[in-house]
Design a protein around this motif. Structure first.
Motif, short mmCIF file in Angstrom:
data_model
loop_
_atom_site.label_atom_id
_atom_site.label_comp_id
_atom_site.label_asym_id
_atom_site.label_seq_id
_atom_site.Cartn_x
_atom_site.Cartn_y
_atom_site.Cartn_z
N THR A 84 2.74 -13.30 -11.04
CA THR A 84 1.70 -12.67 -10.54
C THR A 84 1.27 -12.62 -11.37
OG1 THR A 84 3.85 -11.29 -9.61
CG2 THR A 84 2.19 -10.15 -10.26
N ARG A 85 0.22 -12.37 -11.12
CA ARG A 85 -1.46 -11.67 -12.19
C ARG A 85 -1.01 -10.66 -12.20
NH1 ARG A 85 -5.81 -16.91 -10.11
NH2 ARG A 85 -4.51 -18.08 -11.11
N TYR A 86 -1.49 -10.00 -13.76
CA TYR A 86 -1.71 -8.69 -13.90
C TYR A 86 -1.06 -7.61 -13.52
CZ TYR A 86 -5.89 -11.81 -13.26
OH TYR A 86 -6.55 -13.12 -12.95
N MET A 87 0.10 -8.19 -13.91
CA MET A 87 1.27 -6.77 -14.02
C MET A 87 1.13 -5.53 -14.30
SD MET A 87 5.32 -8.11 -14.51
CE MET A 87 5.02 -9.57 -15.03
N HIS A 88 1.75 -4.64 -13.83
CA HIS A 88 1.29 -3.36 -14.35
C HIS A 88 0.04 -2.78 -14.72
CE1 HIS A 88 6.49 -2.55 -16.24
NE2 HIS A 88 6.04 -3.52 -14.92
N SER A 89 -0.57 -3.28 -13.53
CA SER A 89 -2.04 -2.74 -13.63
C SER A 89 -1.78 -2.55 -12.24
CB SER A 89 -2.77 -3.96 -14.02
OG SER A 89 -2.94 -4.67 -13.23
N HIS A 90 -3.61 -2.11 -11.87
CA HIS A 90 -4.15 -1.70 -10.22
C HIS A 90 -4.14 -2.76 -9.19
CE1 HIS A 90 -5.18 1.92 -13.02
NE2 HIS A 90 -5.24 2.37 -12.15
N ARG A 121 -9.62 4.42 -9.87
CA ARG A 121 -8.79 5.37 -8.97
C ARG A 121 -7.85 5.77 -8.39
NH1 ARG A 121 -12.05 6.38 -3.85
NH2 ARG A 121 -10.71 6.08 -2.68
N LEU A 122 -7.31 7.07 -8.26
CA LEU A 122 -5.41 7.22 -8.51
C LEU A 122 -5.81 7.92 -7.28
CD1 LEU A 122 -4.28 7.49 -12.31
CD2 LEU A 122 -4.13 5.35 -10.93
N ILE A 123 -4.51 7.74 -7.11
CA ILE A 123 -3.93 8.94 -5.62
C ILE A 123 -2.92 9.82 -6.49
CG2 ILE A 123 -3.18 8.75 -3.46
CD1 ILE A 123 -4.35 6.39 -2.36
N ILE A 124 -2.99 11.17 -5.79
CA ILE A 124 -1.71 12.38 -6.13
C ILE A 124 -0.59 12.23 -4.68
CG2 ILE A 124 -1.48 14.53 -6.34
CD1 ILE A 124 -2.77 14.89 -8.70
N GLU A 180 0.96 -1.28 0.21
CA GLU A 180 -0.09 0.13 0.13
C GLU A 180 0.64 0.97 0.11
OE1 GLU A 180 -2.66 -0.30 3.11
OE2 GLU A 180 -4.00 -1.83 2.60
N ALA A 181 2.15 1.35 0.38
CA ALA A 181 3.05 2.76 0.45
C ALA A 181 3.07 2.69 -1.43
CB ALA A 181 4.49 1.94 0.59
N ASP A 182 3.54 4.35 -1.33
CA ASP A 182 3.07 4.99 -2.46
C ASP A 182 4.60 5.18 -3.08
OD1 ASP A 182 0.34 4.48 -3.12
OD2 ASP A 182 -0.02 6.86 -1.14
N THR A 192 -0.21 7.74 -8.41
CA THR A 192 -0.28 5.65 -7.73
C THR A 192 -1.72 6.16 -7.93
OG1 THR A 192 0.07 6.24 -5.16
CG2 THR A 192 2.40 6.34 -6.62
N PRO A 193 -1.86 3.62 -8.08
CA PRO A 193 -3.30 3.34 -7.88
C PRO A 193 -3.64 3.05 -6.02
CG PRO A 193 -0.95 1.73 -9.30
CD PRO A 193 -0.96 3.35 -8.52
N ASP A 194 -4.88 3.63 -6.55
CA ASP A 194 -5.24 3.38 -4.92
C ASP A 194 -6.19 2.19 -4.73
OD1 ASP A 194 -6.65 4.32 -2.72
OD2 ASP A 194 -8.66 5.00 -4.10
N THR A 195 -5.40 1.37 -4.26
CA THR A 195 -5.10 -0.08 -3.98
C THR A 195 -5.19 -0.66 -2.77
OG1 THR A 195 -5.28 -0.33 -6.38
CG2 THR A 195 -5.17 -2.26 -5.14
N LYS A 196 -5.90 -1.46 -2.21
CA LYS A 196 -5.79 -2.04 -0.49
C LYS A 196 -5.51 -3.22 -0.57
CE LYS A 196 -7.08 2.61 1.37
NZ LYS A 196 -5.92 3.32 1.64
N PHE A 197 -4.57 -3.64 0.24
CA PHE A 197 -4.41 -5.32 0.09
C PHE A 197 -5.41 -5.87 0.22
CE2 PHE A 197 -3.44 -8.16 2.79
CZ PHE A 197 -2.41 -8.92 2.37
#
Length: 368
Positions: free
Chosen positions: A325-331, A108-111, A22-24, A169-174
């Motif tokens: 890893t599935r779905y590399m370089h995505s959110h 969703r992205l985070i600035i 979760e770190a950006d 960065t992507p706004d993604t929770k573990f």
């Protein structure tokens, strides 16, 4: 960390993985991630230092004249920077690392501002109603997309503290998934490699060994494998392992290669490096001895930190271990606990055994 019986849950530090995921931290802006890695290295490393690009280096000491082993996972993730803010307050994106336009609209992205403030926005997308088929089939380039902050104009956006060049960065929770061995998060490329580097030191905690083991979180891998070069110059290792991800090919979209949950993957080659044969053979022997399953990877496009490590000085004995890893370089990416746990295990086993005699045996493999 422990290996559990077949089909049961593999024991990992979920909180550490959550914090790392979760770190950006895009390339050149890895400090937030580096602080997380330091928090965990502090528990196991005898010394912590940094190179001038920002790569973090945790040393667990062995014998004074023992071999130097470098274990590197890169901290940076793919993301964006603020390229422009138009008069209506829409933010234009500039990719940092490789992005496929299909994965971006409506996400969703985070600035992250210079002051560390987190600003959420959504990538704009078009409604399909009445859209020509040719346009529907076209992939929009990331640089042609925009981030909607829900503001009236540029002045409102700037009042939030947003500036040109800010990290996005992507706004993604573990998340632990429905089968708890499957873990979802952003930036497994390559925070999972950084986690391996930390957990090798944890496996060695309280043990005596000849090797001086350096666990490294490198920077700027996604934009040219830069941090690996400066960290290598700092450490001057005898042997190096790069940890990185590889594309899992166990989905309806990708078939016929590495799969999640298959265990250790030794990377024989990629487009930028070849595994040192002596080191590869030694890992194969250790895996056979301790009962670990091995798989192999041949990646014809792309490379890892090994690319710049192995060319340093008069040549460094080096290779890559890959985690599918599935779905590399995505959110949102998906990994499996087994692959992670067993990768830690085999590197830790090597570090317990390596001494000057074994180092010389591996060196001589390329000469005789």
């Amino acid at each position: 960390m422990s290996l559990s019986k077949e089909n049961s849950i593999y024991d990992v530090d979920l909180e550490m993985l959550r914090e790392l995921s979760e770190a950006d931290g895009i390339s050149g802006c890895e400090k937030e991630v580096s602080r997380v890695m330091k928090k965990y290295l502090d528990k196991y490393a005898d010394e912590i230092s940094y190179d001038n690009l920002g790569s973090i280096i945790g040393l667990k000491k062995g014998k004074e004249d023992g071999p130097k082993i470098m274990i590197a996972g890169h901290l940076d993730e793919v993301g964006f920077i603020v390229r422009d803010i138009d008069k209506d307050g829409y933010v234009k994106l500039l990719p940092v690392g490789g992005w496929w336009g299909h994965v971006l609209p409506s996400q969703r992205l985070i600035i992250t501002t210079a002051e560390g403030k987190k600003i959420v926005g959504v990538v704009g997308s078009r409604a399909p109603h009445g859209m020509p088929a040719k346009e529907k089939e076209k992939v929009i380039l990331p640089k042609d997309l925009h981030l909607d902050l829900g503001v009236d104009n540029r002045e409102e956006a700037e009042a939030l503290g947003i500036q040109i060049g800010d990290m996005i960065t992507p706004d993604t929770k573990f998340e632990v998934m429905n089968n708890p061995n499957y873990l979802l998060g952003k930036a497994w490329d390559d925070r999972i490699g950084a986690a391996v580097a930390i957990d090798v030191l944890r496996e060695l905690d309280g043990l005596e060994h000849d090797a001086n083991v350096y666990s490294v979180g490198t920077v700027q891998e996604e934009v040219g494998i830069r941090g690996a070069r400066t960290a290598t110059a700092n450490i001057k290792p005898d042997i190096a392992f790069a940890l990185d991800v590889t594309t899992a090919k166990d989905t309806p979209m990708d078939k016929g290669g590495a799969k999640l949950g298959g265990g250790i993957i030794l990377s024989v080659l990629d487009s930028l490096s070849l595994a040192n044969r002596g080191l590869l053979n030694k890992l194969e022997a250790i895996a056979s001895e301790v009962g670990l399953e091995l798989n192999y990877d041949f990646m014809v496009a792309g490379g890892t930190d090994t690319a710049n490590i192995h060319k340093s000085f008069d040549g460094i004995i080096a290779m890559t271990l890959s985690i599918p890893t599935r779905y590399m370089h995505s959110h949102r990416l998906v990994i499996h606990r087994r692959d992670y746990v067993e990768t830690v295990k085999i590197i830790a086993e090597f570090c317990k055994r390596v001494d000057r005699e074994l180092l010389e045996e591996i060196r001589l493999n390329n000469r005789k």
